[in-house]
Design an enzyme around this catalytic site. Structure first.
Site, PDB file in Angstrom:
ATOM      1  N   PRO A  15      57.822  47.922  66.553  1.00 20.61           N
ATOM      2  CG  PRO A  15      58.490  49.140  68.426  1.00 20.61           C
ATOM      3  CD  PRO A  15      58.374  47.742  67.906  1.00 20.61           C
ATOM      4  CB  CYS A  99      64.148  55.761  69.184  1.00 19.23           C
ATOM      5  SG  CYS A  99      63.989  56.691  67.636  1.00 19.23           S
ATOM      6  CG  ASN A 199      64.472  44.421  66.515  1.00 13.81           C
ATOM      7  OD1 ASN A 199      64.609  45.611  66.726  1.00 13.81           O
ATOM      8  ND2 ASN A 199      63.998  43.985  65.380  1.00 13.81           N
ATOM      9  N   GLY A 200      66.753  42.567  64.937  1.00 18.93           N
ATOM     10  CA  GLY A 200      67.901  42.976  64.135  1.00 18.93           C
ATOM     11  C   GLY A 200      68.328  41.916  63.139  1.00 18.93           C
TER      12      GLY A 200
END
Length: 306
Positions: A15, A99, A199-200
């Protein structure tokens, strides 16, 4: 693991606010039926039937799987928003707990929930009670290098009923800077029984392979590497890069205009600049695109440069 068996790939589109809207998802769909996440949607805005947020839940004609990501801090509000998301056709509901944006942090949302695992667990429990689709969490390593708590936090999420957890391998303080620390994802994977997604710093086929080998993760979320490259998930899966980028950029531009109207012209500017990233003419192209008000002239610039 059950919901993973219904997916054609274990590489997903992460997202991204201002990016993973319907037109961008449609572009990614041109290259495969990957699981794609919506932009994060604030649960309070859905409570008050905010038109912009309601539109972000629009999955009409999207036959491939879409995860709707929700953000907020109130379990009851989350439950009501989750019911809406499921009715809209979401494949799964993802809860944003990663976030780093100040506005969310000050509201005890996003990454701030890592400092309040009890509230975070209550949110997961509230959503699980009202939907029949999978519920996942997307989070980070921790607040900063001194307070990395992702292993303990992930256990809380699993115990609360989360069906999976995605980990951006950076801290809240890092934001999107510095190097991702995949080692911590490896630690989480060792102690959880639910799927763990990494993720990353996953930018191509090789980094994807390296990450999976390092972490033993069940899947990967690709974020910023998809900017200007809606084919990146397909590329990681082993397919070829498209030969004519101008055709893809033109298609994306027209989809933005069709979806947003005149506003799409301005939204398109950042996307077109991303398509040109890496080319020697990027500065000149960006300058011209950002000053152009005529859609036909923008199309000509795309054909000329890309």
């Amino acid at each position: 693991m059950k919901f993973l068996s219904n997916l054609s790939s274990n590489v997903f589109l992460s997202p991204m606010a201002g990016v993973t809207d319907k037109p961008f998802r449609q572009m990614v769909r041109m290259f495969g039926n990957h699981l794609i996440y919506t932009e994060m949607v604030a649960v309070t805005s859905l409570l008050y039937e905010n038109k912009t947020s309601e539109r972000m839940l629009d999955l009409t004609d999207e036959k491939a799987p879409v995860a709707i990501q929700l953000v907020g801090n109130n379990p009851e509000h989350f439950a009501k928003a989750a019911i809406k998301a499921e009715k809209k056709g979401a494949f799964l509901i993802d809860i944003n707990m990663g976030c780093p944006v100040k506005k969310l942090i000050s509201n005890v949302s996003g990454a701030a929930l890592m400092n309040n695992p009890i509230l975070a667990a209550q949110i997961v429990e509230a959503v699980k009670k009202v939907v029949s689709i999978p519920v996942t969490v997307k989070t980070r390593l921790g607040w900063d290098d001194e307070t990395i708590n992702v292993v303990e936090f992930a256990k809380y999420m699993q115990d609360a009923g989360a069906d999976g957890i995605a980990i951006h391998a950076r801290t809240k303080e890092q934001g999107y800077a510095g190097k991702a620390n995949w080692d911590k994802i490896t630690e989480v994977k060792k102690v959880l029984s639910i799927p763990v997604f990494a993720n990353g710093d996953i930018i191509d086929k090789q980094t994807a392979k390296n990450c999976l080998n390092k972490t033993n993760a069940d899947g990967l979320l690709v974020g910023r590497a998809a900017l200007g490259k809606p084919w990146i998930l397909s590329l990681i899966d082993g397919n070829e890069k498209p030969k004519d980028i101008s055709l893809i950029a033109l298609e994306h531009f027209d989809r933005l205009l069709s979806y947003y109207g005149r506003k799409g012209l301005y939204i398109a500017r950042k996307h077109l600049a991303w398509y040109a990233t890496g080319y020697s003419f990027v500065a000149q192209f960006r300058q011209k695109v950002y000053s152009e008000e005529n859609p036909d002239n923008v199309r000509s610039l795309i054909k000329e440069f890309l």
